[in-house]
Every structure is written in C-alpha cells, then in structure tokens.
Design an enzyme around this catalytic site. Structure first.
Site, short mmCIF file in Angstrom:
data_model
loop_
_atom_site.label_atom_id
_atom_site.label_comp_id
_atom_site.label_asym_id
_atom_site.label_seq_id
_atom_site.Cartn_x
_atom_site.Cartn_y
_atom_site.Cartn_z
N ASP A 1 16.71 29.64 -3.30
CA ASP A 1 18.09 29.66 -2.82
C ASP A 1 18.22 30.48 -1.55
O ASP A 1 19.15 31.25 -1.37
CB ASP A 1 19.00 30.21 -3.93
N GLY B 1 25.93 35.81 -14.38
CA GLY B 1 26.25 37.20 -14.67
C GLY B 1 27.01 37.70 -13.47
O GLY B 1 27.55 36.91 -12.70
N THR B 2 27.04 38.99 -13.29
CA THR B 2 27.85 39.53 -12.21
C THR B 2 27.00 40.43 -11.34
O THR B 2 26.05 41.06 -11.82
CB THR B 2 29.03 40.31 -12.78
N VAL B 3 27.32 40.47 -10.05
CA VAL B 3 26.63 41.35 -9.12
C VAL B 3 27.63 42.40 -8.63
O VAL B 3 28.74 42.05 -8.23
CB VAL B 3 26.03 40.58 -7.93
#
Lengths: 145, 304
Positions: free
Chosen positions: B142, B23-25
């Site tokens: 991560d 998705g996008t941040v």
C-alpha cells in the site's frame, strides 16, 4: 470519528484543504479533541500550510501540553521543521518558555542537531535569528475579505 | 524490547490519525522522551492458546527487521499486548512518528516543483528502503505519498509496511474506501501478486514527484485500469493474466502514449526508468535492486 476530533485529525494528517473547509464551516480553531488537545498542538509539524491556516484563523500558538508542558514551538523545534518554527514565532509564540524539563524550544532544536554536528551551528543560529523576527499581525485570508 | 503488558502508561494519545479498516492509529506522545510516536492497534481473536500463530509470526518478522536499523524504514519502538476480554487481545505496535509525509513535502515545493537532484535523492532512498524490505520478503502493498515519510533533514522513511497480513482478517470485515491510484494492474485485476506491486506504486510516485499531482486518479478498479491503459497501452492477449475474471475485451484497444505526454518535465533517463517500473507484466517489471543501479541515478551533472 467523533465530530470534535475532525479538525485536529485533519491538522495531524497535514490535510490543508480539509482544515480550511472545516474552519470555514465554523469549526473552533482552539477547540479541543477528545484527548484535550487543540489542532495546533497535534498538527503535522512539517506542514507549514496547515500551521499558517490555523494561525491565520486565530489558533493560540502558546497553548501548553497538559502533561509534557510543551508548546507547539517546542515540538516544531524538536522535530526540526524550521519553517514552522518561523511561522509560529511570527504569530506570537514565546521562544523563551520552558517545558516540564525546563527546556526552551531552542534547547530542543539544539538536541535535535546533535546527530549531525555539521548542521548544528547553522540550525541554532537560524533559530535564534527567527526569535528576533518582528511579530506580524495575523493576516486576513483573501476569501474572508 | 519486551512485550509491555500495559500500553496506557508510557504513551499518551493526542490525536486519532487514521484507521477504520483494521483498528485505529493514534499520534501519541512518549512521556519519557517527549517525542511523538504512532500507535497502531489491532484487535485479534484469542483462545486458550493465546495469540494466533500468524500474528505472533508477523510481529516477530517486524521485530527482526527492526534489528537492522535501516535508515529508510520507520523504527518499531515497542509492541504491547493488552488482554481486553477472554476472546480478544489488543496488539499495539509503537512506531517512530515523522511529522511530514511525501504528500505534504510535494505540496510545499514551490513552482516549478522539485529540482531533479532532489527527486533523485528521494527516489534513491525510497528504493533503498524498498529493496531492504523485498530482500526480507516483506511486501508493502500500500505504498503511497501518505506513508512515505520525510524528516526535516530530508531522510525518507517508509511506514505501514508488513501490516497488511496482521490486519488482513479485519480488513475483510470492514469495508473502507482506500485509494486505488497507486495500485498495480495485477492487484486491480485480482491476479496473484508479489514484490512487483510495490515497484508499480513507486513508478506512480516517481511520476508524481515531477508532476506534483498524481498520475492515475481512478474512481473504481475498472476506471483505474482504463486510465493506466490510456498511457501504457492495452496489453496484448498473451500478457493478460489467465487467472482473472475481468477480460481484456472490457477495455478499448489503446496504443502506448509517449510517457513525456504525462510527465513532460522528465529526462530521457528518468523516462526509461519510469517505463520499466510501469510495465504491465509483473515478471518483466524492474526490481527495486535493479532500479537502484539504473543510469538515472548515475552521477552525471544535471542542470538543477
């Protein structure tokens, strides 16, 4: 990613190497991304290296956010990154301008200091002293000489 | 904290700051407070039942963590769900945005790098956030300097934790380049993994605080493992996990090198902690809780 977003995104991520290389390859330092913001408006406020590179390439430090009325100096002050505050003022950012709520950058710095009373006074004093720094002309990066 | 139906009203995006895999941040401005926030969206498939149970569970877990108001974890400020089509819903998580990451913080440190007292403080906070997550059975998976945030007051806040499972189904679909440099041997070998993976990453980051540059910069999984073994030595046959396809014979025999060759600036106590974090066998690797108690953090006067 849209091409016109690259420089603003690199600035927002604090990626100083990419910011420099995009500028050297002709990216417009005052160009807007698809959200209508210039790189200096969205840069990672804690990244003084990014701030310095953008300003040295002629970024306008007095650009006003269309909706919030905030300048980069407001945001640097709000987030408490005083090194960035100092650089912005040295490159001609106006410390006396109010945002939509009529807060000056120093007011936001003060609000930012509320949580920690001990540092509040020194923070504000430091901020005021920066406001009297002489404005230095934008220096020319060595690689452009 | 209510599930807001419309995400577009209160938060105005100002820049795209990441994404691709899931998705996008966006960096966005909260119109009420004027503060910056990070919007992380993911598209999930929905049916008549609504959102998949796994997504609801993960979001509920993140919200439960938020109730502890931990000082070393970014705040989850809001969760918005927007129906896009009959089959797809966009879930947007609104997080506190901190305008400095550890990568930038280390880059700014003037030579000869951070004083040991500062490294201790950063590590103490990092481990405090991590042991909080681990005590709630949340893996970060991560951890890297880009998602360890440092406020202007020097407060460390972990970001991007607990999202891996929400994103997992999407990550499989979109191949993206992710950094391998902080990845543990068991992840690189595709063996089973748990909370020790985050300690491995923390060890790599600990070394980087002294070096001001990354410790292991591999270009592929095998290259990353080769670089790791060139410092910690090739593990013995008994230590090699049995559930992996990559065999030990693919790597040259190597004996462990003194860690001070890679991190010359580190003290004896620091070196001991670092080696306990960079232990090949995840079961023998130090835990976040034990690391917090390590003598590296005991308040002895140091020279910096």
């Amino acid at each position: 990613m849209h091409d016109k977003d690259k420089l603003a995104t690199a600035a927002a991520n604090g990626n100083v190497e990419l910011v420099e290389s995009l500028l050297l390859n002709g990216a417009d330092v005052n160009g807007v991304n698809r959200f209508g913001r210039t790189p200096i408006q969205v840069m990672m406020m804690g990244s003084t290296p990014v701030a310095r590179v953008l300003l040295a390439h002629g970024a306008d430090p007095n650009v006003v956010d269309a909706h919030a009325g905030a300048t980069p100096l407001h945001d640097a002050a709000r987030t408490g990154f005083l090194d960035t505050v100092k650089i912005l003022i040295q490159f001609g950012a106006n410390p006396d301008v109010g945002d939509n709520n009529n807060y000056r950058p120093v007011d936001l710095a003060q609000q930012n200091g509320h949580q920690e009373k001990t540092s509040k006074v020194s923070r504000v004093a430091l901020f005021r002293s920066f406001a009297h720094y002489p404005v230095i002309p934008a220096f020319i990066p060595s690689y452009l000489k | 904290m209510a599930m807001t139906q419309e995400s577009g009203i209160q938060y105005e995006p100002v820049a795209e700051i990441g994404g691709g895999a899931y998705g996008t941040v966006y960096k966005a401005r909260d119109k009420q407070s004027g503060q910056f926030v990070a919007l992380k969206s993911v598209r999930v498939q929905t049916d008549q039942e609504g959102l998949p149970l796994s997504t609801v569970r993960e979001v509920a877990l993140l919200r439960r963590l938020e109730q502890f108001d931990h000082p070393n974890i970014v705040k989850l400020m809001d969760v918005c769900a927007t129906l896009r089509t009959d089959q797809e819903t966009k879930v947007t998580l609104v997080f506190e945005h901190v305008d400095q990451d550890l990568k930038t913080y280390l880059e700014k440190a003037p030579p000869p790098g951070l004083p040991v007292s500062r490294i201790k403080d950063l590590m103490r906070q990092l481990l405090c956030g991590l042991s909080f997550l681990h005590s709630h059975r949340v893996l970060h998976r991560d951890l890297k300097p880009e998602n360890i945030l440092v406020t202007s007051r020097g407060q460390v806040k972990l970001a991007d934790f607990g999202l891996a499972r929400i994103y997992s189904c999407h990550m499989a679909l979109t191949p993206v380049v992710v950094t391998l440099w902080y990845r543990s041997p068991e992840v690189l070998l595709q063996s089973t993994y748990a909370t020790p993976v985050d300690i491995w990453s923390t060890g790599c980051i600990f070394a980087e605080m002294f070096r001001c540059k990354p410790l292991f910069c591999g270009e592929s999984e095998v290259d990353q493992l080769t670089k790791i073994f060139s410092v910690i030595g090739l593990p013995s046959e008994d230590e090699w996990p049995t559930d992996v396809t990559l065999s030990r014979q693919n790597f040259c025999p190597q004996s462990p090198q003194p860690i001070t060759d890679s991190v010359p600036e580190i003290s004896e106590e620091g070196a001991d902690l670092l080696l306990k974090m960079l232990t090949f066998d995840p079961l023998r690797r130090i835990s976040a809780l034990s690391a917090q108690e390590h003598r590296f953090f005991s308040d002895q006067p140091d020279n910096s």
